[in-house]
Design a protein around this motif. Structure first.
Motif, PDB file in Angstrom:
ATOM      1  N   PRO A 184       0.812  -1.227   0.000  1.00 45.43           N
ATOM      2  CA  PRO A 184       0.000   0.000   0.000  1.00 45.43           C
ATOM      3  C   PRO A 184       0.840   1.270   0.000  1.00 45.43           C
ATOM      4  O   PRO A 184       0.507   2.237  -0.686  1.00 45.43           O
ATOM      5  CB  PRO A 184      -0.830  -0.126   1.287  1.00 45.43           C
ATOM      6  CG  PRO A 184      -0.897  -1.600   1.544  1.00 45.43           C
ATOM      7  CD  PRO A 184       0.422  -2.136   1.098  1.00 45.43           C
ATOM      8  N   ALA A 185       1.940   1.271   0.766  1.00 48.20           N
ATOM      9  CA  ALA A 185       2.763   2.483   0.845  1.00 48.20           C
ATOM     10  C   ALA A 185       3.428   2.770  -0.501  1.00 48.20           C
ATOM     11  O   ALA A 185       3.419   3.904  -0.988  1.00 48.20           O
ATOM     12  CB  ALA A 185       3.811   2.336   1.949  1.00 48.20           C
ATOM     13  N   LYS A 186       4.028   1.732  -1.113  1.00 46.80           N
ATOM     14  CA  LYS A 186       4.688   1.945  -2.405  1.00 46.80           C
ATOM     15  C   LYS A 186       3.679   2.319  -3.487  1.00 46.80           C
ATOM     16  O   LYS A 186       3.964   3.144  -4.355  1.00 46.80           O
ATOM     17  CB  LYS A 186       5.450   0.684  -2.806  1.00 46.80           C
ATOM     18  CG  LYS A 186       6.685   0.413  -1.972  1.00 46.80           C
ATOM     19  CD  LYS A 186       7.410  -0.813  -2.493  1.00 46.80           C
ATOM     20  CE  LYS A 186       8.666  -1.095  -1.677  1.00 46.80           C
ATOM     21  NZ  LYS A 186       9.375  -2.302  -2.163  1.00 46.80           N
TER      22      LYS A 186
ATOM     23  N   ASP B  74       1.448   6.275  -7.216  1.00 44.55           N
ATOM     24  CA  ASP B  74       0.298   7.031  -7.708  1.00 44.55           C
ATOM     25  C   ASP B  74       0.524   8.531  -7.585  1.00 44.55           C
ATOM     26  O   ASP B  74       0.009   9.321  -8.390  1.00 44.55           O
ATOM     27  CB  ASP B  74      -0.961   6.630  -6.933  1.00 44.55           C
ATOM     28  CG  ASP B  74      -1.424   5.213  -7.269  1.00 44.55           C
ATOM     29  OD1 ASP B  74      -0.974   4.683  -8.304  1.00 44.55           O
ATOM     30  OD2 ASP B  74      -2.224   4.647  -6.495  1.00 44.55           O
ATOM     31  N   ARG B  75       1.286   8.959  -6.561  1.00 40.52           N
ATOM     32  CA  ARG B  75       1.580  10.391  -6.381  1.00 40.52           C
ATOM     33  C   ARG B  75       2.772  10.841  -7.219  1.00 40.52           C
ATOM     34  O   ARG B  75       3.117  12.019  -7.214  1.00 40.52           O
ATOM     35  CB  ARG B  75       1.858  10.696  -4.903  1.00 40.52           C
ATOM     36  CG  ARG B  75       0.659  10.526  -3.985  1.00 40.52           C
ATOM     37  CD  ARG B  75       0.915  11.157  -2.632  1.00 40.52           C
ATOM     38  NE  ARG B  75       2.032  10.549  -1.939  1.00 40.52           N
ATOM     39  CZ  ARG B  75       1.904   9.540  -1.060  1.00 40.52           C
ATOM     40  NH1 ARG B  75       0.691   9.046  -0.809  1.00 40.52           N
ATOM     41  NH2 ARG B  75       2.955   9.021  -0.462  1.00 40.52           N
ATOM     42  N   GLY B  76       3.421   9.890  -7.905  1.00 38.18           N
ATOM     43  CA  GLY B  76       4.564  10.250  -8.720  1.00 38.18           C
ATOM     44  C   GLY B  76       5.850  10.394  -7.947  1.00 38.18           C
ATOM     45  O   GLY B  76       6.836  10.940  -8.466  1.00 38.18           O
TER      46      GLY B  76
ATOM     47  N   ALA C 104       8.238   3.094 -11.651  1.00 38.42           N
ATOM     48  CA  ALA C 104       7.734   1.714 -11.684  1.00 38.42           C
ATOM     49  C   ALA C 104       8.713   0.720 -11.098  1.00 38.42           C
ATOM     50  O   ALA C 104       8.320  -0.382 -10.713  1.00 38.42           O
ATOM     51  CB  ALA C 104       7.397   1.319 -13.120  1.00 38.42           C
ATOM     52  N   ASP C 105       9.996   1.070 -11.000  1.00 38.62           N
ATOM     53  CA  ASP C 105      10.992   0.190 -10.395  1.00 38.62           C
ATOM     54  C   ASP C 105      11.159   0.450  -8.904  1.00 38.62           C
ATOM     55  O   ASP C 105      12.011  -0.164  -8.261  1.00 38.62           O
ATOM     56  CB  ASP C 105      12.345   0.362 -11.096  1.00 38.62           C
ATOM     57  CG  ASP C 105      12.322  -0.183 -12.514  1.00 38.62           C
ATOM     58  OD1 ASP C 105      11.780  -1.292 -12.695  1.00 38.62           O
ATOM     59  OD2 ASP C 105      12.837   0.488 -13.420  1.00 38.62           O
ATOM     60  N   GLY C 106      10.362   1.384  -8.349  1.00 39.54           N
ATOM     61  CA  GLY C 106      10.452   1.672  -6.925  1.00 39.54           C
ATOM     62  C   GLY C 106      11.525   2.682  -6.573  1.00 39.54           C
ATOM     63  O   GLY C 106      11.776   2.935  -5.393  1.00 39.54           O
ATOM     64  N   ASN C 107      12.167   3.288  -7.594  1.00 38.82           N
ATOM     65  CA  ASN C 107      13.199   4.286  -7.329  1.00 38.82           C
ATOM     66  C   ASN C 107      12.575   5.660  -7.179  1.00 38.82           C
ATOM     67  O   ASN C 107      11.559   5.959  -7.823  1.00 38.82           O
ATOM     68  CB  ASN C 107      14.226   4.310  -8.468  1.00 38.82           C
ATOM     69  CG  ASN C 107      14.939   2.981  -8.607  1.00 38.82           C
ATOM     70  OD1 ASN C 107      15.273   2.354  -7.606  1.00 38.82           O
ATOM     71  ND2 ASN C 107      15.167   2.538  -9.844  1.00 38.82           N
ATOM     72  N   PRO C 108      13.166   6.535  -6.355  1.00 45.84           N
ATOM     73  CA  PRO C 108      12.611   7.882  -6.172  1.00 45.84           C
ATOM     74  C   PRO C 108      12.568   8.627  -7.497  1.00 45.84           C
ATOM     75  O   PRO C 108      13.500   8.545  -8.306  1.00 45.84           O
ATOM     76  CB  PRO C 108      13.582   8.540  -5.197  1.00 45.84           C
ATOM     77  CG  PRO C 108      14.291   7.425  -4.524  1.00 45.84           C
ATOM     78  CD  PRO C 108      14.367   6.318  -5.522  1.00 45.84           C
ATOM     79  N   ALA C 109      11.464   9.326  -7.758  1.00 47.72           N
ATOM     80  CA  ALA C 109      11.371  10.161  -8.946  1.00 47.72           C
ATOM     81  C   ALA C 109      12.329  11.331  -8.805  1.00 47.72           C
ATOM     82  O   ALA C 109      12.587  11.813  -7.695  1.00 47.72           O
ATOM     83  CB  ALA C 109       9.941  10.657  -9.132  1.00 47.72           C
TER      84      ALA C 109
ATOM     85  N   PRO D 110      13.607  14.756  -8.255  1.00 46.94           N
ATOM     86  CA  PRO D 110      12.951  15.984  -7.781  1.00 46.94           C
ATOM     87  C   PRO D 110      13.257  17.178  -8.656  1.00 46.94           C
ATOM     88  O   PRO D 110      12.611  18.199  -8.560  1.00 46.94           O
ATOM     89  CB  PRO D 110      13.527  16.173  -6.366  1.00 46.94           C
ATOM     90  CG  PRO D 110      14.838  15.487  -6.400  1.00 46.94           C
ATOM     91  CD  PRO D 110      14.651  14.323  -7.313  1.00 46.94           C
ATOM     92  N   PHE D 111      14.272  17.080  -9.531  1.00 51.62           N
ATOM     93  CA  PHE D 111      14.641  18.219 -10.363  1.00 51.62           C
ATOM     94  C   PHE D 111      14.213  18.031 -11.803  1.00 51.62           C
ATOM     95  O   PHE D 111      14.622  18.756 -12.686  1.00 51.62           O
ATOM     96  CB  PHE D 111      16.156  18.435 -10.308  1.00 51.62           C
ATOM     97  CG  PHE D 111      16.660  18.578  -8.892  1.00 51.62           C
ATOM     98  CD1 PHE D 111      16.328  19.682  -8.153  1.00 51.62           C
ATOM     99  CD2 PHE D 111      17.424  17.584  -8.312  1.00 51.62           C
ATOM    100  CE1 PHE D 111      16.769  19.808  -6.858  1.00 51.62           C
ATOM    101  CE2 PHE D 111      17.868  17.716  -7.019  1.00 51.62           C
ATOM    102  CZ  PHE D 111      17.539  18.827  -6.276  1.00 51.62           C
TER     103      PHE D 111
END
Length: 328
Positions: free
Chosen positions: A58-60, A65-67, A71-76, A78-79
């Motif tokens: 649920p957390a992931k 969903d919030r971006g 899809a690989d679980g890596n942080p989007a 920020p820049f």
């Protein structure tokens, strides 16, 4: 990896039950055990499993969903998109989509003694602008509100390659080396494992497709051929061996084929058809490296022309009842 919702074939509003049901259906269809001759099914199985791992948490799932993660679980990043984005510094410093610019500090006293460390402290949770392990702003190992930089995932290995190897019955029993041709055209001599059975799989490290993280493996599935007169019974080998009426009556030594070559077997006078005799150590090799036995069932074969035999038996009648134990 593709969008996990697309990979599982579910809507973004799908419930946990819907996600689990979709995964179970795909995993059953794509499981490597059911697609031994289709390496692409194994890759698809891995993609489906990674998608389920993300959406079943649920957390992931909420972060995706919030971006906040990909899809690989890596942080989007920020820049990404230039600057700090529409709702970040752009919104406070002059608006527009041009990103953060040094001149945006003008009018706020940037050169007139205004300490902007409070601004960074509020954003990053530290005192002043965040500095990395090398001392530079936003460097590797930076700590604060954005957290430490995550290591990139290791490069993926190449795909596994499936092979099917047919092994003659006698070779399987004796564990004779088998020559196999790989996908790259090279040949190797394969040592068969103890405890070999039809369907046994062997993994050849580094004999799959090349990839950035190294070559995948070769997966060899063994198929043991049937034999003209031997048959397998667990770790034992069985054979039905015909003997003549004379050999059954008088007894003697007879030659018997085995997986290791012919041997001599002594039968007693008066041996009945259906008698089973054991030749130790002439079966399949077990996992503990010992071998099973060969079980020889004797069958009395009458001559094709029984006229001479009938003459010899004329006036003689066997009064025994071999079916008495059956109550008849």
């Amino acid at each position: 990896m593709a969008d996990p919702y697309v990979t599982l074939g579910v809507a973004r509003s799908a419930s946990e039950k819907d996600i689990k049901s979709a995964y179970r259906k795909l995993a059953k269809e794509l499981h490597p055990d059911r697609n031994k001759d289709n390496p692409k099914a194994s890759e698809r199985f891995s993609e489906v499993t990674r998608a389920y791992d993300l959406l079943s948490d649920p957390a992931k799932r909420a972060q995706f969903d919030r971006g906040e993660i990909d899809a690989d679980g890596n942080p989007a990043n920020p820049f990404a998109g230039g600057g700090f984005g529409g709702g970040g510094f752009n919104g406070g410093f002059g608006g527009g989509g041009g990103g953060f610019r040094p001149e945006d500090l003008r009018g706020m006293g940037g050169a007139d003694g205004v300490d902007i460390s409070d601004l960074f402290e509020g954003l990053f949770g530290g005192g002043g602008a965040p500095r990395g392990a090398q001392g530079g702003p936003f460097g590797q190992g930076a700590r604060g509100g954005f957290g430490g930089q995550r290591r990139p995932p290791p490069p993926r290995k190449g795909a596994d390659v499936a092979y099917r190897l047919r092994v003659p019955f006698v070779d399987a029993a004796r564990l004779a080396d088998q020559r196999i041709t790989l996908a790259d055209g090279k040949t190797i001599d394969l040592k068969l494992p103890a405890g070999l059975e039809d369907g046994t799989q062997m993994r050849l490290k580094g004999k799959g497709e090349p990839g950035p993280g190294g070559a995948g493996d070769g997966i060899v599935t063994i198929s043991v051929d049937q034999h003209a007169f031997f048959r397998r019974d667990g770790d034992n080998v069985r054979i039905d061996l015909p003997i003549t009426l004379s050999e059954a009556v008088a007894g003697g030594k007879i030659k018997v084929p085995t997986v290791d070559g012919p041997v001599m077997l002594t039968i007693k006078p008066g041996t009945s058809g259906g008698t089973t005799m054991r030749l130790g150590g002439k079966g399949f090799t077990k996992k503990d490296r010992t071998r099973g036995d060969q079980l020889v069932t004797l069958e009395i074969a009458l001559p094709a022309d029984v006229a001479e035999l009938a003459k010899r038996l004329d006036g003689w009648n066997d009064t025994a009842n071999p079916r008495a134990r059956f109550g008849v």
